[in-house]
Design a protein around this motif. Structure first.
Motif, PDB file in Angstrom:
ATOM      1  N   SER B 127      -4.528  -6.280  16.657  1.00 46.03           N
ATOM      2  CA  SER B 127      -5.413  -5.119  16.774  1.00 46.03           C
ATOM      3  C   SER B 127      -5.516  -4.332  15.467  1.00 46.03           C
ATOM      4  CB  SER B 127      -4.925  -4.209  17.899  1.00 46.03           C
ATOM      5  OG  SER B 127      -3.569  -3.907  17.706  1.00 46.03           O
ATOM      6  N   PHE B 128      -4.601  -4.576  14.541  1.00 46.23           N
ATOM      7  CA  PHE B 128      -4.671  -3.871  13.251  1.00 46.23           C
ATOM      8  C   PHE B 128      -5.604  -4.571  12.263  1.00 46.23           C
ATOM      9  CE2 PHE B 128      -0.352  -2.430  14.578  1.00 46.23           C
ATOM     10  CZ  PHE B 128      -0.669  -1.093  14.669  1.00 46.23           C
ATOM     11  N   ILE B 133      -8.639  -5.100   7.210  1.00 49.65           N
ATOM     12  CA  ILE B 133      -9.772  -5.640   6.451  1.00 49.65           C
ATOM     13  C   ILE B 133     -10.514  -4.513   5.734  1.00 49.65           C
ATOM     14  CG2 ILE B 133     -12.019  -6.785   6.672  1.00 49.65           C
ATOM     15  CD1 ILE B 133     -10.736  -8.523   8.880  1.00 49.65           C
ATOM     16  N   ILE B 134     -10.676  -3.375   6.450  1.00 49.36           N
ATOM     17  CA  ILE B 134     -11.370  -2.233   5.835  1.00 49.36           C
ATOM     18  C   ILE B 134     -10.648  -1.790   4.566  1.00 49.36           C
ATOM     19  CG2 ILE B 134     -11.913   0.219   6.130  1.00 49.36           C
ATOM     20  CD1 ILE B 134     -12.473  -0.444   9.084  1.00 49.36           C
ATOM     21  N   PHE B 135      -9.336  -1.752   4.642  1.00 54.29           N
ATOM     22  CA  PHE B 135      -8.584  -1.224   3.498  1.00 54.29           C
ATOM     23  C   PHE B 135      -8.267  -2.276   2.446  1.00 54.29           C
ATOM     24  CE2 PHE B 135      -7.798   2.304   6.342  1.00 54.29           C
ATOM     25  CZ  PHE B 135      -7.917   3.374   5.478  1.00 54.29           C
ATOM     26  N   LEU B 136      -7.961  -3.486   2.881  1.00 55.90           N
ATOM     27  CA  LEU B 136      -7.464  -4.482   1.927  1.00 55.90           C
ATOM     28  C   LEU B 136      -8.403  -5.657   1.709  1.00 55.90           C
ATOM     29  CD1 LEU B 136      -3.709  -4.550   2.989  1.00 55.90           C
ATOM     30  CD2 LEU B 136      -4.682  -3.431   0.983  1.00 55.90           C
ATOM     31  N   TYR B 140      -5.731 -12.202  -0.175  1.00 55.85           N
ATOM     32  CA  TYR B 140      -4.293 -12.368   0.019  1.00 55.85           C
ATOM     33  C   TYR B 140      -3.613 -11.076   0.476  1.00 55.85           C
ATOM     34  CZ  TYR B 140      -4.115 -17.102  -1.806  1.00 55.85           C
ATOM     35  OH  TYR B 140      -4.261 -18.443  -1.971  1.00 55.85           O
ATOM     36  N   GLU B 141      -4.076  -9.935  -0.078  1.00 54.97           N
ATOM     37  CA  GLU B 141      -3.414  -8.668   0.269  1.00 54.97           C
ATOM     38  C   GLU B 141      -3.477  -8.431   1.770  1.00 54.97           C
ATOM     39  OE1 GLU B 141      -5.756  -9.010  -1.959  1.00 54.97           O
ATOM     40  OE2 GLU B 141      -5.127  -8.151  -3.887  1.00 54.97           O
ATOM     41  N   ALA B 142      -4.653  -8.658   2.354  1.00 53.34           N
ATOM     42  CA  ALA B 142      -4.832  -8.428   3.783  1.00 53.34           C
ATOM     43  C   ALA B 142      -3.945  -9.377   4.591  1.00 53.34           C
ATOM     44  CB  ALA B 142      -6.293  -8.623   4.168  1.00 53.34           C
ATOM     45  N   THR B 219      -9.136 -13.323   8.755  1.00 48.61           N
ATOM     46  CA  THR B 219      -9.672 -12.810   7.488  1.00 48.61           C
ATOM     47  C   THR B 219     -10.386 -13.977   6.815  1.00 48.61           C
ATOM     48  OG1 THR B 219      -7.632 -13.291   6.311  1.00 48.61           O
ATOM     49  CG2 THR B 219      -7.829 -11.113   7.296  1.00 48.61           C
ATOM     50  N   ALA B 220     -10.491 -13.987   5.479  1.00 51.27           N
ATOM     51  CA  ALA B 220     -11.153 -15.100   4.798  1.00 51.27           C
ATOM     52  C   ALA B 220     -10.475 -16.390   5.231  1.00 51.27           C
ATOM     53  CB  ALA B 220     -11.041 -14.923   3.298  1.00 51.27           C
TER      54      ALA B 220
END
Lengths: 292, 274
Positions: B127-128, B133-136, B140-142, B219-220
């Motif tokens: 759920s996070f 994604i919005i922030f990172l 890789y960071e996300a 994510t990606a």
């Protein structure tokens, strides 16, 4: 022996290694009801280089008194002086517990030098001194073993080595052999007597065993329960050393034992809170089966 | 007869006598290999039964693996996945262990944040992901952040529990010997908590791997998780199975190394090992 002179008055002030004056201690109960009166107006002087045993039924404050001497807890009333100063916990006080309290993740050797490590003694000196005390206790070959690999008696010898390694002026022992089997216990008593020959200092020994107290002590302090107070202070007039022969057949031993046991038994059977309250008389007689 | 010196020697001797008395001692390595053979046999049979469109045979899977090795699909994806997994997991441990120790060491602080930790630990970390994604972004960071959040809780809670459960008798012993509060923490509470911390790290490793794949799917699309999605959606079951097996191997290696680490660090704990 009611005319016995309490030892507290036998020493002039200032000459005692440990001086306990009118000490009282209460413990707050979890339910916040009336606090338990653990010690009431206890006064006792312990002479330098003496071996003193505290005996008495459960709840007489023996262990509380020991913890007060160590500085683990503080008295609510009265004054305790150890070498003329209030008690401070630390390596000058060797402490041996019934529950042996070796750290399972340390080898026996590392357990033994733990107090030195706390003092910041260098590692190689720690090891050297630990080896000396391990050999003194006859457990040299177990230095690299872990506590669970040793028997209870061996573990308690390691705990004794740990208590002695900082060369304490005071050795406080809280029912150290209560968890050991009867035979191991007798051999451990001999170990303690041998330690006494080698080392100078005061030993305060808490025990439930009257025999153990007489065998080891110069002086026996009999305490009574609820509230804990000193009932009687008795000297043990048996010749030293006592470890190379059996002193238990001697007249002095037998008399002292009878006196102490009578005293403790009377305290227990007359204590309404004791599980043996009024258990000193014969119960109802079993009826013989009819036709017999 | 030779003298056996030391308790360990005696224990060994007892163990040997025990073994000699038993008529048959199973060879564990052989048994494990046997289980593997049975597994592959069942797999072959099921593949034959359903056809390779659903379940590829072991041989087909092996051919796919060879192809994916030669065209660098596996090395690239594996490197990406292992990177996300290892960095996220180590960050989680590096953050959770000190925080858990701090919570246990300063009880009032621990008690204050405990309900929030509990709430967070029961919450599905997926759920996070939109927030992350919005922030990172999607890189890789996300992904590392998702793994970090996934692995942190069991390590944190176990470390905290380990410190809270430290042996009061040993603490009193150290106290009586003149230990300072810092020394008690360092020499009694911390080693006492070690088996708990390692148990937490084992649970955390499993969750980190799961969250690595989740991150690569959400994510990606990248790494082994990305391949899983690509092959799954196009029904290329041979390569798909290769990826599943690779993930299992990563899990196996991680758990085995942690077990080896546990054995090394908790040698004397025989009675307290959990």
């Amino acid at each position: 022996m009611n005319d016995h002179v309490p030892q507290a008055e036998a020493f002039p002030a200032g000459s005692a290694a440990i001086s306990i004056r009118n000490v009282s201690k209460w413990f707050r109960r979890a339910d916040n009801a009336n606090p338990v009166h653990a010690l009431k107006n206890v006064s006792l002087d312990i002479a330098p280089n003496s071996f003193v045993s505290l005996v008495g039924p459960s709840g007489c404050g023996k262990t509380t008194l020991l913890r007060l001497l160590n500085g683990l807890i503080a008295a609510d009333e009265g004054e305790i002086l150890v070498d003329g100063k209030p008690p401070v916990r630390g390596p000058h006080m060797g402490l041996v517990f019934q529950s042996i309290r070796l750290m399972p993740w340390r080898t026996i050797r590392a357990n033994v030098y733990f107090p030195l490590e706390l003092m910041g003694v260098a590692q190689n000196e720690c090891v050297e001194r630990a080896n000396f005390y391990l050999s003194m206790m006859g457990i040299s070959k177990f230095g690299d073993a872990y506590p669970h690999e040793l028997s209870g008696g061996m573990q308690q010898r390691a705990a004794l080595a740990r208590a002695l390694i900082s060369q304490p002026a005071f050795l406080l022992m809280d029912e150290p052999f209560a968890a050991l089997d009867a035979q191991t216990r007798e051999f451990m008593q001999i170990e303690v007597m041998k330690i006494r020959e080698n080392l100078k200092g005061v030993v305060v020994f808490v025990t439930h065993s009257v025999d153990e107290a007489i065998l080891l002590s110069d002086q026996i302090v009999m305490m009574s329960p609820r509230p804990g107070q000193i009932a009687e202070i008795l000297p043990v007039n048996l010749p030293q050393p006592r470890w190379d022969h059996d002193v238990r057949a001697r007249k002095e031993f037998v008399e002292l034992r009878a006196h102490l046991w009578d005293g403790i038994k009377a305290m227990v059977v007359n204590d309404p809170e004791s599980e043996f309250y009024q258990r000193d008389r014969l119960g109802p007689r079993m009826s013989t089966p009819s036709g017999g | 007869m030779t003298m056996v010196v030391g308790a360990r020697g005696l224990a060994d001797q007892k163990a040997r006598q025990g073994a000699a008395r038993r008529p048959y001692r199973p060879n564990l390595a052989l048994l494990r290999a046997l289980v593997g053979v049975v597994f592959v046999a069942i797999w072959t049979f099921v593949a034959y039964f359903y056809g390779s469109n659903f379940i590829p045979s072991p041989a087909e899977t092996f051919r796919s693996a060879m192809r994916m090795m030669s065209d660098a699909t596996i090395p690239t994806a594996l490197a990406s996945t292992v990177y996300v997994f290892v960095v996220g997991y180590l960050l989680a441990a590096a953050f959770a262990i000190p925080l858990g120790l701090f919570m246990g060491g300063f009880r009032i602080f621990g008690a204050a944040i405990e309900p929030y930790v509990d709430a967070l630990s029961a919450m599905p970390r997926v759920s996070f992901i939109p927030l992350i994604i919005i922030f990172l972004g999607l890189g890789y960071e996300a992904k590392i952040c998702v793994v970090f959040l996934g692995a942190i809780m069991p390590i944190l809670l176990n470390t905290y529990t380990g410190v809270l459960n430290s042996d009061a008798d040993l603490i009193e012993m150290a106290h009586a010997s003149g230990a300072s509060e810092m020394q008690i923490f360092q020499k009694v509470m911390l080693p006492g908590a070690l088996p708990y911390i390692i148990a937490g790290m084992r649970v955390g490793a499993g969750l980190a791997l799961i969250n690595t794949v989740v991150a690569e799917l959400y994510t990606a699309v990248q790494g082994l998780g990305g391949l899983l999605s690509v092959y799954g959606n196009t029904f290329r079951m041979g390569p798909y199975f290769v990826v599943v097996i690779l993930l299992a191997i990563i899990g196996l290696i991680t758990m085995r190394s942690l077990k080896a680490l546990e054995r090394r660090l908790t040698r004397g704990y025989a009675r307290t090992r959990i």
